[in-house]
Design a protein around this motif. Structure first.
Motif, PDB file in Angstrom:
ATOM      1  N   VAL A   1       0.841  -1.201   0.000  1.00 33.09           N
ATOM      2  CA  VAL A   1       0.000   0.000   0.000  1.00 33.09           C
ATOM      3  C   VAL A   1       0.877   1.252   0.000  1.00 33.09           C
ATOM      4  O   VAL A   1       0.581   2.245  -0.663  1.00 33.09           O
TER       5      VAL A   1
ATOM      6  N   LEU B   1       1.117   4.843  -2.509  1.00 30.76           N
ATOM      7  CA  LEU B   1       1.195   6.234  -2.059  1.00 30.76           C
ATOM      8  C   LEU B   1       2.453   6.922  -2.594  1.00 30.76           C
ATOM      9  O   LEU B   1       2.425   8.092  -2.973  1.00 30.76           O
TER      10      LEU B   1
ATOM     11  N   THR C   1      -6.093   3.544  -6.934  1.00 32.35           N
ATOM     12  CA  THR C   1      -5.868   3.251  -5.515  1.00 32.35           C
ATOM     13  C   THR C   1      -6.252   1.803  -5.208  1.00 32.35           C
ATOM     14  O   THR C   1      -6.956   1.158  -5.981  1.00 32.35           O
TER      15      THR C   1
ATOM     16  N   GLN D   1      -3.957   2.626   3.786  1.00 34.77           N
ATOM     17  CA  GLN D   1      -3.931   3.727   2.820  1.00 34.77           C
ATOM     18  C   GLN D   1      -4.194   5.073   3.500  1.00 34.77           C
ATOM     19  O   GLN D   1      -3.589   6.087   3.164  1.00 34.77           O
TER      20      GLN D   1
END
Lengths: 492, 333
Positions: free
Chosen positions: B111, B115, B122, B321
């Motif tokens: 995850v 980012l 996403t 996230q």
């Protein structure tokens, strides 16, 4: 206890079908290694899932035999067509190919087989003797020592850069610069990737090596007619004369095997580095009738003895801490885990018989390599008599396909082609190819360990001299750097 | 202590059972299809593995999906699409057709790479099939330091006896966890030192290069003679160290489980229909609980269990996230 474990290991190794897997692995490895661009990583990756039905020791012995065979196999194409079958044989091209051009391909091939077997043999016997102490030995080396070894390798540029030192340093610095592309361990953001995934992991230096050596040479051959072995040159040499050359250079052979073992034991490095360091050391110590780079048999010995020594060395961190020294050992590590053999102390206590059986498989495997190398592979020397009109397109196709096979990344195909042109001009204008290669392959190891060392010492450089091993490495590096200056002053 | 896990198991089983009932109902519907789509799976699974061959994820994925394929008389094709810390393969899955046959493994630590790399999508856009294994992060120390628990380590940092802590690259879970334990568990280390994996971290700890580091429980279990493991960073502890205390045993009431547990799961492209996802979840659970898989797990030490379906996996990944950017400054890595 050690004797009992060794006897159990011998029982494992010589119980059918284990010897069959070993020989199959070696032959497959030699073949995979000989085809430019394939190499041990791809071979191991293909075979790994197929080992699921095998017993743990059989699977590991099959995998390690492929790895060992490929280390030797890479030299065949390196000698015959200047295209290293694997990155581990890239330095073999430097003198092996000129030997082939002089009609001495047979000599070069037998030197390669003999040096691979002898270098590997010394490294593995040492590994067997050190097995009870391997973990403690690994712990003597930390980030500062790894950085200093990489720095020592970079410092060897001053030795291998023949002719203009400025050109040598420029080539080395450019290699270092290219090695900074991608995602460094020390930072959390990628560098110089232009927001492309293709560049995220940096340039694959195997693709760079294929480009420089294979494509670069093919561009050169396009301008010539005839065969690789120069016109009018007869095929000379024999199986015995090549083997005799290795016997004439015992120090170079044994030293190179140990250099390979040492470099192989450093996490993140591997035979692609050790063959150049070992070659550079051979150049530094001299010897042989020919100039290095013009067909000196010691150059072939240095490269080939070291890459098979690396196989033994790379098993040290892999088995003791689960740290793969190279892509091939990463897959081998996967094989260990897949078969419930977890790296760590268990492999040196309860499962030590399996560990010994793997080491012994390497030992016996070197004898097989010698036999195959001397009796079968030498026949391939006739490739140097094939017209380049047929060879050049074939090699270019192999090189580009092999590049695609490295990571399934089209960037690697572009890298091969771009660095082929780059390599051609490096040769043409006498820039040191080895200096460039040392820069690009040692850069990441040097950077990662330098940053970490300075984090550990809070920025103090004393971390590089405050332990005996690091102090010795620092002194050696300084001596290597100032030696040309001292020589220049003395001669003037 | 294990009530949450037990609850999740029951909830997942219930959810799978209701999904199966729902599917049974759907199969009886006249939706205009000729019936060919009712047979699922009837084609080969295409499994994209975003990490290298021979790694933990590769081994788990091949074993599990080959078992599922065998149980359903279809084939499974595996392709390792490596690079960009797994994002190349994940992007390939994102762009593939959501037909129930295209899928890939997902590890919760990735995850952070969504980012960092900002791929344009996403993690919550994917369809999540289910979780199959959890690895727990543990705090390991140099045996020469003689630490017996989390408090000892914390005191040593406070007293200035030690200052460094080891983990992987900035942005990786052990980096986020190291920030979490400083902020939430009051372990006041000064300097974070990055290594390239649990193996090198363990070597550095065992060699005395760093006094402490955060590694996976599986890596720590293989090196028990060389390092001390002082605490689990997940409130349920780890089955590999049944007697080991976890951070909540030291009176900490905060929750760092979202990062302290490394969830392994499978996912499918965003446009995969609900019924296909539910069916895949059922197939996954059946395979994980099969005798064949459990024997394999026992033989190889690679423990597997069905941890939950889409809701469970998505909750964990989305919490990662949302919370990672609160803990570390992604732009400043």
């Amino acid at each position: 206890m050690v004797t009992g474990s060794l006897l159990s290991a011998l029982e494992i190794l010589f119980s059918w079908p284990t010897p069959g897997w070993m020989i199959l692995g070696l032959l497959a490895g030699i073949l995979i290694g000989a085809i430019p661009g394939l190499g041990p990583n791809l071979g191991l990756a293909i075979v790994l899932p197929l080992t699921i039905r095998l017993d743990g020791p059989d699977a590991i012995i099959l995998l390690i035999s492929i790895y060992s065979g490929a280390m030797y196999g890479g030299s065949i194409a390196a000698i015959l067509i200047n295209t290293p079958g694997t990155a581990a044989a890239a330095a073999t091209t430097l003198d092996g190919y000129p030997m082939a051009r002089q009609g001495r391909a047979l000599d070069a091939l037998t030197i390669s087989a003999t040096a691979s077997a002898v270098g590997g043999l010394f490294a593995i016997v040492t590994l067997l003797l050190l097995t009870p102490y391997l973990t403690q030995i690994v712990l003597l080396f930390g980030s500062p020592e790894y950085f200093l070894i990489a720095l020592f390798g970079i410092a060897l540029i001053t030795v291998v850069a023949r002719g203009s030192m400025v050109k040598g340093l420029t080539a080395g610095a450019f290699g270092l610069l290219l090695s900074t592309i991608g995602f460094p361990v020390a930072a959390g953001q990628p560098r110089y990737t232009f927001d492309s995934y293709l560049l995220f992991d940096g340039l694959d230096f195997v693709a760079v090596l294929i480009g420089i050596f294979a494509i670069g040479e093919m561009i050169k051959l396009i301008g010539e007619r005839g065969t690789i072995a120069k016109g009018g040159v007869d095929m000379s040499g024999s199986v015995l004369s090549g083997a005799r050359d290795v016997v004439r250079a015992p120090i170079t052979t044994i030293k190179s095997g140990y250099i390979g073992m040492l470099i192989g034991a450093i996490p993140g490095s591997g035979a692609s580095i050790s063959n150049f360091i070992s070659y550079a050391e051979a150049v530094r110590s001299g010897g042989g009738e020919e100039e290095y780079g013009e067909g000196n048999y010691r150059g072939v010995i240095a490269s080939e003895a070291s890459n098979n020594g690396t196989v033994a060395g790379s098993l040290i961190p892999t088995f003791s801490f689960g740290i793969p020294g190279s892509g091939a050992t990463a897959i081998l590590l996967g094989g260990l885990v897949m078969h419930g053999l977890n790296p760590g102390p268990e492999l040196f206590t309860t499962n030590v018989d399996i560990t010994y059986s793997v080491f012994l498989a390497l030992l016996v495997g070197n004898a097989v390599i010698l036999a195959v190398g001397l009796l079968l592979v030498t026949r391939s020397a006739y490739i140097t008599r094939v017209n380049t009109t047929y060879l050049v397109p074939l090699i270019i196709v192999f090189a580009t396909l092999g590049a695609l096979g490295l990571r399934g990344n089209w960037l690697d195909v572009i890298t091969v082609l771009v660095f082929g042109i780059f390599g051609f001009f490096l040769m043409r204008y006498n820039y040191s190819i080895i200096a460039f290669v040392l820069g690009i392959i040692l850069g990441p190891i040097a950077e990662e360990n330098l940053v970490r060392s300075l984090q550990l010492s809070d920025g103090s450089l004393l971390i590089f001299v405050d332990e005996p091993i690091s102090l010795v490495l620092t002194v050696m590096t300084i001596l290597i750097v100032i030696a040309p200056l001292v020589r220049a002053i003395r001669s003037s | 202590m294990h009530s949450r896990r037990s609850y999740l198991r029951v909830a997942a089983a219930g959810s799978v059972a209701s999904s199966a009932m729902f599917l049974t109902g759907c199969l009886g519907d006249d939706n205009g299809d000729d019936g060919a789509d009712d047979e699922f799976p009837s084609e080969n699974f295409n499994v994209t593995i975003p990490w290298g061959q021979g790694g933990g994820t590769d081994i788990f994925t091949r074993q599990i999906w080959q078992t599922i394929a065998d149980q359903n008389d279809v084939g499974a094709q595996f392709e390792n699409v490596t690079g960009a810390a797994g994002m190349r393969g994940i992007t390939e899955l994102y762009n593939s057709e959501g037909n129930g046959y295209n899928l890939a493994p997902m590890n919760s630590p990735s995850v952070s790479h969504f980012l960092i790399q900002e791929p344009g999508f996403t993690i919550d856009e994917f369809r999540h099939i289910g979780g199959y294994a959890r690895t727990v992060w543990v705090l390991a120390t140099d045996p020469d330091e003689g630490f017996e628990g989390l408090d000892d380590v914390s005191d040593a940092y406070d007293a200035g006896d030690i200052s460094n802590i080891a983990g992987q690259q900035p942005g990786e879970p052990n980096h986020v966890l190291s920030e979490l334990i400083r902020d939430e568990l009051d372990v006041q280390w000064d300097s974070y030192v990055a290594y390239d994996g649990s193996g090198p971290i363990i070597e550095a700890i065992a060699g005395g290069e760093v006094p402490a580091g955060i590694v996976t429980d599986t890596a720590a279990a293989d090196a028990q003679d060389q390092i001390d493991v002082v605490t689990a960073l997940h409130s349920e502890g780890t089955p590999l160290f049944p007697d080991l205390s976890n951070y909540t045993d030291y009176g900490h009431e905060v929750d760092i489980d979202f990062m302290g547990g490394f969830l392994r799961s499978f996912m499918a492209p965003p446009d995969t229909p609900d019924d296909r996802v539910d069916e895949l979840t059922v197939l996954l659970q059946e395979a994980l609980e099969s005798e064949e898989m459990q024997e394999w797990a026992e033989d190889t030490g690679n423990e597997v269990e069905f941890l939950g379906g889409e809701d469970y996996v998505e909750d964990v990944l989305v919490e990662n996230q949302e919370r990672i950017p609160e803990i570390i400054d992604i732009d400043d890595l």
